[in-house]
Design an enzyme around this catalytic site. Structure first.
Site, PDB file in Angstrom:
ATOM      1  N   ALA A  41     -10.086   8.324   8.077  1.00  0.00           N
ATOM      2  CA  ALA A  41      -9.519   9.609   7.557  1.00  0.00           C
ATOM      3  C   ALA A  41      -8.463   9.676   6.483  1.00  0.00           C
ATOM      4  CB  ALA A  41      -9.000  10.590   9.023  1.00  0.00           C
ATOM      5  N   ASN A  42      -7.874   8.498   6.515  1.00  0.00           N
ATOM      6  CA  ASN A  42      -6.570   8.556   5.508  1.00  0.00           C
ATOM      7  C   ASN A  42      -7.382   8.346   4.083  1.00  0.00           C
ATOM      8  OD1 ASN A  42      -7.198   5.563   5.273  1.00  0.00           O
ATOM      9  ND2 ASN A  42      -6.233   5.131   6.671  1.00  0.00           N
ATOM     10  N   ASP A  60      -1.504   1.454  -3.813  1.00  0.00           N
ATOM     11  CA  ASP A  60      -2.059   0.397  -4.553  1.00  0.00           C
ATOM     12  C   ASP A  60      -3.707   0.735  -4.859  1.00  0.00           C
ATOM     13  OD1 ASP A  60      -2.914   0.689  -1.420  1.00  0.00           O
ATOM     14  OD2 ASP A  60      -3.340  -1.624  -1.579  1.00  0.00           O
ATOM     15  N   SER A  88       0.721  -1.300   0.028  1.00  0.00           N
ATOM     16  CA  SER A  88       0.120  -0.098   0.169  1.00  0.00           C
ATOM     17  C   SER A  88       0.839   1.446  -0.060  1.00  0.00           C
ATOM     18  CB  SER A  88      -0.977   0.023   1.117  1.00  0.00           C
ATOM     19  OG  SER A  88      -1.968   1.121   1.278  1.00  0.00           O
ATOM     20  N   ARG A 144      -1.411   4.299  19.672  1.00  0.00           N
ATOM     21  CA  ARG A 144      -1.720   2.957  19.335  1.00  0.00           C
ATOM     22  C   ARG A 144      -0.287   2.334  18.511  1.00  0.00           C
ATOM     23  NH1 ARG A 144      -3.466   2.464  14.361  1.00  0.00           N
ATOM     24  NH2 ARG A 144      -3.884   0.519  14.198  1.00  0.00           N
ATOM     25  N   ARG A 166       1.827   5.028  16.650  1.00  0.00           N
ATOM     26  CA  ARG A 166       1.347   6.258  16.300  1.00  0.00           C
ATOM     27  C   ARG A 166       0.644   7.214  17.308  1.00  0.00           C
ATOM     28  NH1 ARG A 166       1.016   5.537  10.640  1.00  0.00           N
ATOM     29  NH2 ARG A 166       0.494   3.471   9.909  1.00  0.00           N
ATOM     30  N   THR A 171       0.602  -1.941  10.619  1.00  0.00           N
ATOM     31  CA  THR A 171       1.064  -1.931   9.443  1.00  0.00           C
ATOM     32  C   THR A 171       2.587  -1.541   9.011  1.00  0.00           C
ATOM     33  OG1 THR A 171       0.448   0.211   8.346  1.00  0.00           O
ATOM     34  CG2 THR A 171      -0.836  -1.632   8.005  1.00  0.00           C
ATOM     35  N   ASP A 181      -6.374   2.284  -2.995  1.00  0.00           N
ATOM     36  CA  ASP A 181      -7.516   1.819  -2.165  1.00  0.00           C
ATOM     37  C   ASP A 181      -7.722   3.075  -1.392  1.00  0.00           C
ATOM     38  OD1 ASP A 181      -5.558   1.453  -0.540  1.00  0.00           O
ATOM     39  OD2 ASP A 181      -6.042  -0.671   0.267  1.00  0.00           O
TER      40      ASP A 181
HETATM   41  P1  NG1 Z   1      -1.912   1.035  11.039  1.00  0.00           P
HETATM   42  O1  NG1 Z   1      -0.554   0.866  10.595  1.00  0.00           O
HETATM   43  O2  NG1 Z   1      -2.435  -0.036  11.665  1.00  0.00           O
HETATM   44  O3  NG1 Z   1      -2.267   2.403  11.557  1.00  0.00           O
HETATM   45  C1  NG1 Z   1      -2.934   1.872   8.706  1.00  0.00           C
HETATM   46  C2  NG1 Z   1      -4.065   3.040   8.786  1.00  0.00           C
HETATM   47  C3  NG1 Z   1      -5.360   2.271   8.818  1.00  0.00           C
HETATM   48  C4  NG1 Z   1      -5.427   1.362   7.613  1.00  0.00           C
HETATM   49  C5  NG1 Z   1      -4.204   0.371   7.444  1.00  0.00           C
HETATM   50  C6  NG1 Z   1      -4.405  -0.476   6.022  1.00  0.00           C
HETATM   51  C7  NG1 Z   1      -3.933   5.219   9.626  1.00  0.00           C
HETATM   52  C8  NG1 Z   1      -3.793   5.881  11.073  1.00  0.00           C
HETATM   53  N1  NG1 Z   1      -3.822   3.890   9.868  1.00  0.00           N
HETATM   54  O4  NG1 Z   1      -2.837   1.142   9.740  1.00  0.00           O
HETATM   55  O5  NG1 Z   1      -6.340   3.056   8.999  1.00  0.00           O
HETATM   56  O6  NG1 Z   1      -5.753   1.968   6.382  1.00  0.00           O
HETATM   57  O7  NG1 Z   1      -3.035   1.255   7.540  1.00  0.00           O
HETATM   58  O8  NG1 Z   1      -3.867   0.208   5.210  1.00  0.00           O
HETATM   59  O9  NG1 Z   1      -4.012   5.886   8.634  1.00  0.00           O
HETATM   60 ZN    ZN Z   2      -3.583   1.326   0.317  1.00  0.00          ZN
END
Ligand code: NG1
Ligand code: ZN
Length: 554
Positions: free
Chosen positions: A383-384, A286, A66, A513, A522, A517, A288
């Site tokens: 939000a992303n 990717d 991604s 948290r 974060r 990924t 999405d």
């Molecule tokens: P993680 O890395 O677990 O925060 C991130 C995004 C998720 C989700 C995943 C999958 C943020 C804060 N977190 O997860 O919302 O989209 O990647 O791609 O954007």
């Molecule tokens: Zn993606």
């Protein structure tokens, strides 16, 4: 059985697991530096093949990381409905990825198959579609995936080539519904439902004719090429595509793309003076995720960001308007909005002010998707920029019947148009998963319908200033959270420290948290001013560092 297991073991010997590494099936499957992944991808292939045998359906396996850097890669399984792998199977996927010796490996498979009642079958009993994004490591990992799938007796592996993640999910969903499911079908369905939706637009006085004058940042990933293919099905529609990954345009996700734009809130590479005043959209690597933006100051390199929350709001307003139009016909259908703790507080307030039902889940599309599926129409977004709209079968059947009933009276009826708009949205939007291409076409159609400029859209509500920081710590799993990841349980004392920082700011909100990924923790903070949000996030990052042991903060 034993002979078939022996064959798996034999194939597995070509993909030994890297020593000392523990893989977790995180927010979006397994992710890591690509050089460490061949055994994990091979084993994910086995998981997907067994899933296909168990469900009697077509399964997907996507090789992507991604928005992560090009040196990373990852793998995730798409379930029969096109959504993420059922969470019950994640422990098995993890145990298999982490089995170090052949005995463990064989035992893990045998035990799981016994518990799930799966047996090996004759040829072509199962099928797994495999796709990858444009990462250079994708090709060799594809080989590992194909070997893993084919090692399972009775299962066929099909290489679908380079696709966006949502395209593969869409194909899996459609194959299992026996509806057209090729890449060509994808472009045909999206383009024809987009045209239908545009033809059903109100002729609002202020609305200018639609010219498609949007500039798209393709994150130097797979989305750019696929968007231009989609546009070839939409004659007359011009979209300027930048960061398409061609020679000289820069690296995948490197200071470009939805993740960069949303987190850094600055102009992505490749955009400049010629784009001032224009409506701009960013995909991730990717394709999405989707966010929009416009340049607010070239000098400061700043943008006004229209994130997933605001895309969600636009979709919700539009859907709600159509439902209101049908109010006397449908009382019992329920519209639900699903967000996570990362949703800007101002968006939640606004959606609730509109009278909409908003609920929260853990971070990660698998949780949002599952929740949204509980409604007749469920709209979810992170939000992303990752999100979509789900329609229940019951609601779609009702819409189709109403379409016939109203269609027999008159063609110009506003109620009939509302029905047809909803039906067109259900075909345009990718109901398997969030999809930047289909999301972008839906945004464009709704902006046109509403007669909204990007600025008008942005002004629906004003975001509370927020800041996200990533803190690299020695072991991210030392942070344990509760309450939908909004409070820290361990290390002891960290939550109290966060609370006391938040209390220093009016309208402050913050949480930390471990990322699912990335190898990082974060930090998210919201406050009344940008300075306050920045300093709150910084102060909390320092506490995380003290409590969990710092490697670096960015
Ligand atoms: P993680 O890395 O677990 O925060 C991130 C995004 C998720 C989700 C995943 C999958 C943020 C804060 N977190 O997860 O919302 O989209 O990647 O791609 O954007
Ligand atoms: Zn993606």
């Amino acid at each position: 059985m034993d002979e078939a297991i022996h064959l798996i073991l034999q194939s597995a010997s070509a993909f030994p697991p890297p020593p000392g590494i523990k893989f977790a099936y995180g927010t979006a499957g397994f992710r890591s530096n690509a050089s460490l992944l061949s055994s994990t991808v091979f084993r994910a292939g086995i998981v997907a093949a067994l899933r296909s045998l168990k469900s009697g359906s077509v399964i997907g396996l996507m090789i992507t990381a991604s928005h992560n850097p090009a040196s990373d890669n990852g793998v995730k399984v798409a379930d029969p409905g096109g959504g993420m792998l059922t969470q019950d199977w994640e422990p098995f996927a993890e145990a298999l990825a982490n089995a170090v010796n052949p005995e463990d490996f064989v035992q893990t498979i045998k035990e799981f198959m016994r518990n799930e009642g799966i047996s090996f079958k004759e040829a072509c009993s199962g099928e797994v579609l495999v796709a990858r994004d444009t990462r250079p490591s994708g090709e060799s990992l594809l080989g590992a995936a194909m070997r893993g799938i084919r090692a399972v007796k009775g299962v066929v592996a099909v290489d679908m080539g380079i696709l966006t993640t949502p395209q593969l999910h869409w194909m899996v969903r459609n194959r299992n519904r026996s509806t057209p499911a090729t890449e060509f079908d994808y472009y045909t369905q999206l383009s024809s439902s987009f045209r239908t939706l545009m033809s059903l637009s109100l002729k609002v006085l202020e609305s200018e004719p639609y010219t498609g004058d949007v500039v798209v940042d393709g994150a130097n990933g797979v989305g750019a090429e696929k968007l231009s293919l989609l546009l070839s099905f939409l004659e007359g529609l011009e979209m300027q595509i930048k960061n398409s990954g061609k020679e000289g345009e820069g690296g995948l996700n490197e200071r470009v793309g939805a993740d960069f734009v949303q987190k850094e809130k600055v102009i992505p590479c490749g955009f400049g003076v010629g784009d001032v005043g224009k409506r701009c959209a960013s995909f991730d690597g990717d394709a999405d995720r989707l966010v929009y933006f416009y340049i607010s100051s070239l000098e400061k390199q700043s943008i006004d960001l229209i994130d997933g929350d605001k895309i969600l709001t636009l979709f919700a307003i539009f859907i709600n308007q159509q439902l209101n139009c049908l109010q006397e016909k449908c009382h019992s259908f329920k519209l639900g909005i699903v967000q996570t703790a990362y949703a800007n507080g101002a968006s939640t307030n606004y959606l609730r002010y509109l009278g909409l039902e908003v609920v929260f889940t853990l971070t990660g599309v698998k949780y949002l998707h599952e929740k949204a599926a509980e409604y007749d129409i469920g709209i979810y977004f992170e939000a992303n920029g990752h999100g979509t709209i789900l329609f229940s079968e019951k609601f779609l059947a009702w819409l189709s019947a109403l379409n016939e009933e109203l269609g027999s009276f008159s063609t110009g009826l506003e109620q009939l148009k509302a029905v047809q708009r909803l039906l067109a949205v259900s075909k345009l939007i990718n109901q398997a998963t969030g999809d930047a291409l289909s999301g972008c076409l839906l945004v464009e159609a709704i902006l046109h319908y509403m007669g909204f400029s990007i600025q008008t859209w942005n002004k629906l509500y004003q975001d509370l200033p927020s800041r996200q920081i990533k803190v690299k710590v020695a072991d991210k799993t030392s942070i344990v959270t509760t309450d939908a990841e909004t409070r820290v349980l361990r290390p002891l004392g960290l939550q109290e420290a966060i609370d006391s920082e938040v209390a220093k700011h009016s309208q402050g909100r913050a949480f930390v948290r471990p990322s699912g990924t990335e190898d990082a923790v974060r930090v998210y903070a919201e406050a009344l001013t940008q300075e306050a949000a920045d300093s709150l996030a910084q102060a909390i990052a320092e506490h995380v560092h003290q409590f969990a042991g710092l490697v670096s903060a960015t």
